[in-house]
Design a protein around this motif. Structure first.
Motif, PDB file in Angstrom:
ATOM      1  N   GLY A   1       2.922   6.083   1.244  1.00  0.00           N
ATOM      2  CA  GLY A   1       4.120   5.349   1.125  1.00  0.00           C
ATOM      3  C   GLY A   1       4.184   4.524  -0.058  1.00  0.00           C
ATOM      4  O   GLY A   1       3.089   4.193  -0.767  1.00  0.00           O
ATOM      5  N   LYS A   2       5.182   3.947  -0.486  1.00  0.00           N
ATOM      6  CA  LYS A   2       5.270   3.284  -1.989  1.00  0.00           C
ATOM      7  C   LYS A   2       4.824   1.627  -1.820  1.00  0.00           C
ATOM      8  O   LYS A   2       4.064   1.439  -2.692  1.00  0.00           O
ATOM      9  CB  LYS A   2       6.779   3.057  -2.012  1.00  0.00           C
ATOM     10  N   GLU A   3       4.432   1.357  -0.592  1.00  0.00           N
ATOM     11  CA  GLU A   3       3.712   0.104  -0.529  1.00  0.00           C
ATOM     12  C   GLU A   3       2.310   0.121  -0.754  1.00  0.00           C
ATOM     13  O   GLU A   3       1.603  -0.540  -1.388  1.00  0.00           O
ATOM     14  CB  GLU A   3       4.197  -0.872   0.823  1.00  0.00           C
ATOM     15  N   GLU A   4       1.643   1.216   0.070  1.00  0.00           N
ATOM     16  CA  GLU A   4       0.338   1.318  -0.538  1.00  0.00           C
ATOM     17  C   GLU A   4       0.124   1.826  -1.925  1.00  0.00           C
ATOM     18  O   GLU A   4      -0.787   1.415  -2.602  1.00  0.00           O
ATOM     19  CB  GLU A   4      -0.183   2.615   0.515  1.00  0.00           C
ATOM     20  N   LEU A   5       0.939   2.465  -2.398  1.00  0.00           N
ATOM     21  CA  LEU A   5       0.920   2.867  -3.965  1.00  0.00           C
ATOM     22  C   LEU A   5       1.090   1.514  -4.769  1.00  0.00           C
ATOM     23  O   LEU A   5       0.450   1.368  -5.643  1.00  0.00           O
ATOM     24  CB  LEU A   5       2.283   3.717  -4.268  1.00  0.00           C
ATOM     25  N   ARG A   6       1.893   0.744  -4.508  1.00  0.00           N
ATOM     26  CA  ARG A   6       2.017  -0.713  -5.263  1.00  0.00           C
ATOM     27  C   ARG A   6       0.763  -1.403  -5.134  1.00  0.00           C
ATOM     28  O   ARG A   6       0.220  -1.878  -6.166  1.00  0.00           O
ATOM     29  CB  ARG A   6       3.276  -1.483  -4.587  1.00  0.00           C
TER      30      ARG A   6
ATOM     31  N   TRP B   1      -2.355  -0.213  -4.556  1.00  0.00           N
ATOM     32  CA  TRP B   1      -3.089   0.518  -5.560  1.00  0.00           C
ATOM     33  C   TRP B   1      -3.064   0.363  -7.017  1.00  0.00           C
ATOM     34  O   TRP B   1      -4.132   0.227  -7.647  1.00  0.00           O
ATOM     35  CB  TRP B   1      -3.276   2.040  -5.078  1.00  0.00           C
ATOM     36  N   VAL B   2      -1.860   0.441  -7.400  1.00  0.00           N
ATOM     37  CA  VAL B   2      -1.727   0.333  -8.676  1.00  0.00           C
ATOM     38  C   VAL B   2      -2.150  -1.275  -9.388  1.00  0.00           C
ATOM     39  O   VAL B   2      -2.659  -1.333 -10.215  1.00  0.00           O
ATOM     40  CB  VAL B   2      -0.173   0.591  -9.151  1.00  0.00           C
ATOM     41  N   ALA B   3      -1.517  -2.210  -8.550  1.00  0.00           N
ATOM     42  CA  ALA B   3      -2.066  -3.535  -8.754  1.00  0.00           C
ATOM     43  C   ALA B   3      -3.545  -3.732  -8.746  1.00  0.00           C
ATOM     44  O   ALA B   3      -4.128  -4.457  -9.658  1.00  0.00           O
ATOM     45  CB  ALA B   3      -1.488  -4.460  -7.721  1.00  0.00           C
ATOM     46  N   GLU B   4      -4.183  -3.015  -7.921  1.00  0.00           N
ATOM     47  CA  GLU B   4      -5.702  -3.156  -7.874  1.00  0.00           C
ATOM     48  C   GLU B   4      -6.205  -2.675  -9.234  1.00  0.00           C
ATOM     49  O   GLU B   4      -6.940  -3.084  -9.869  1.00  0.00           O
ATOM     50  CB  GLU B   4      -6.042  -2.373  -6.425  1.00  0.00           C
ATOM     51  N   VAL B   5      -5.826  -1.356  -9.552  1.00  0.00           N
ATOM     52  CA  VAL B   5      -6.265  -0.692 -10.888  1.00  0.00           C
ATOM     53  C   VAL B   5      -5.797  -1.481 -12.147  1.00  0.00           C
ATOM     54  O   VAL B   5      -6.606  -1.573 -12.801  1.00  0.00           O
ATOM     55  CB  VAL B   5      -5.575   0.577 -10.896  1.00  0.00           C
ATOM     56  N   LEU B   6      -4.848  -2.159 -11.845  1.00  0.00           N
ATOM     57  CA  LEU B   6      -4.540  -3.117 -12.933  1.00  0.00           C
ATOM     58  C   LEU B   6      -5.486  -4.487 -13.032  1.00  0.00           C
ATOM     59  O   LEU B   6      -5.344  -5.156 -13.982  1.00  0.00           O
ATOM     60  CB  LEU B   6      -2.896  -3.415 -13.234  1.00  0.00           C
ATOM     61  N   GLY B   7      -5.904  -4.707 -11.634  1.00  0.00           N
ATOM     62  CA  GLY B   7      -6.879  -6.085 -11.873  1.00  0.00           C
ATOM     63  C   GLY B   7      -6.166  -7.233 -11.523  1.00  0.00           C
ATOM     64  O   GLY B   7      -6.486  -8.374 -11.810  1.00  0.00           O
ATOM     65  N   ALA B   8      -4.919  -7.091 -10.833  1.00  0.00           N
ATOM     66  CA  ALA B   8      -4.019  -8.141 -10.810  1.00  0.00           C
ATOM     67  C   ALA B   8      -3.521  -8.100  -9.212  1.00  0.00           C
ATOM     68  O   ALA B   8      -3.207  -7.016  -8.873  1.00  0.00           O
ATOM     69  CB  ALA B   8      -2.879  -8.382 -11.541  1.00  0.00           C
ATOM     70  N   PRO B   9      -3.401  -9.269  -8.622  1.00  0.00           N
ATOM     71  CA  PRO B   9      -3.227  -9.297  -7.321  1.00  0.00           C
ATOM     72  C   PRO B   9      -1.810  -8.869  -6.939  1.00  0.00           C
ATOM     73  O   PRO B   9      -1.479  -8.008  -6.033  1.00  0.00           O
ATOM     74  CB  PRO B   9      -3.431 -10.580  -6.677  1.00  0.00           C
ATOM     75  N   THR B  10      -0.874  -8.906  -7.750  1.00  0.00           N
ATOM     76  CA  THR B  10       0.473  -8.509  -7.685  1.00  0.00           C
ATOM     77  C   THR B  10       0.889  -7.245  -8.870  1.00  0.00           C
ATOM     78  O   THR B  10       2.141  -6.938  -8.800  1.00  0.00           O
ATOM     79  CB  THR B  10       1.530  -9.462  -7.831  1.00  0.00           C
ATOM     80  N   GLY B  11       0.064  -7.134  -9.556  1.00  0.00           N
ATOM     81  CA  GLY B  11       0.287  -6.163 -10.477  1.00  0.00           C
ATOM     82  C   GLY B  11       0.993  -6.935 -11.774  1.00  0.00           C
ATOM     83  O   GLY B  11       0.802  -8.023 -11.848  1.00  0.00           O
ATOM     84  N   GLY B  12       1.627  -6.254 -12.704  1.00  0.00           N
ATOM     85  CA  GLY B  12       2.516  -6.895 -13.777  1.00  0.00           C
ATOM     86  C   GLY B  12       1.482  -6.887 -15.072  1.00  0.00           C
ATOM     87  O   GLY B  12       2.237  -7.371 -16.214  1.00  0.00           O
TER      88      GLY B  12
END
Length: 159
Positions: free
Chosen positions: A126-131, A133-144
């Protein structure tokens, strides 16, 4: 028809490919990231019409780079921040092998998290887990966080 769990997965979710690409694109745009899409091979009219039409639109979407299927996946993935693959394609295993963060993404949440076919690659449901994981890869708690363009774009690999 097929006699495997994946055949059943695709039969029960005929829109899985378009949802897969659309949801990844949405989440990456939310994080100011570029999506690089590379099909494994040119399939022409053999593809499901809905998927074919979506791929044709993908070329003109913002934040998307569509690569020729003949381009080798290895140098492309080595120049990306991460890869998100359809369960259980080999791209995730190759990324993992080259030290590039990798995950499988199931937009339908039908695949089980502990499926042995994942071979220790995380399965995002689902999209929330994807969000997350992407935030984690970017190294930010909320992404961006916007990574340097040279990390996202496979320019060295394509020269």
């Amino acid at each position: 028809f097929g006699f495997s769990t994946l055949a059943q997965y695709h039969a029960e979710h005929p829109d899985v490919w378009t949802r897969f690409l659309d949801e990844i694109h949405t989440v990456l745009l939310e994080n100011a990231c570029t999506m690089i899409f590379k099909a494994k091979r040119f399939i022409g009219n053999r593809a499901q019409r809905r998927y074919r039409v979506f791929c044709e639109k993908l070329v003109n979407m913002p934040g998307v780079i569509v690569l020729d299927p003949d381009v080798s996946a290895i140098p492309v993935m080595q120049n990306c921040m991460a890869t998100i693959s359809m369960p259980f394609t080999s791209t995730a295993l190759l990324s993992d092998r080259y030290g590039v963060p990798a995950s499988y993404y199931d937009p339908t949440s039908w695949i089980q998290k502990d499926d042995m076919a994942a071979r220790s690659v995380p399965i995002l449901l689902g999209k929330e887990e994807l969000r997350r994981w992407v935030a984690e890869v970017l190294g930010a708690p909320t992404g961006g966080k916007q990574p340097p363009p040279e990390v996202l774009l496979p320019t060295q690999a394509l020269k």
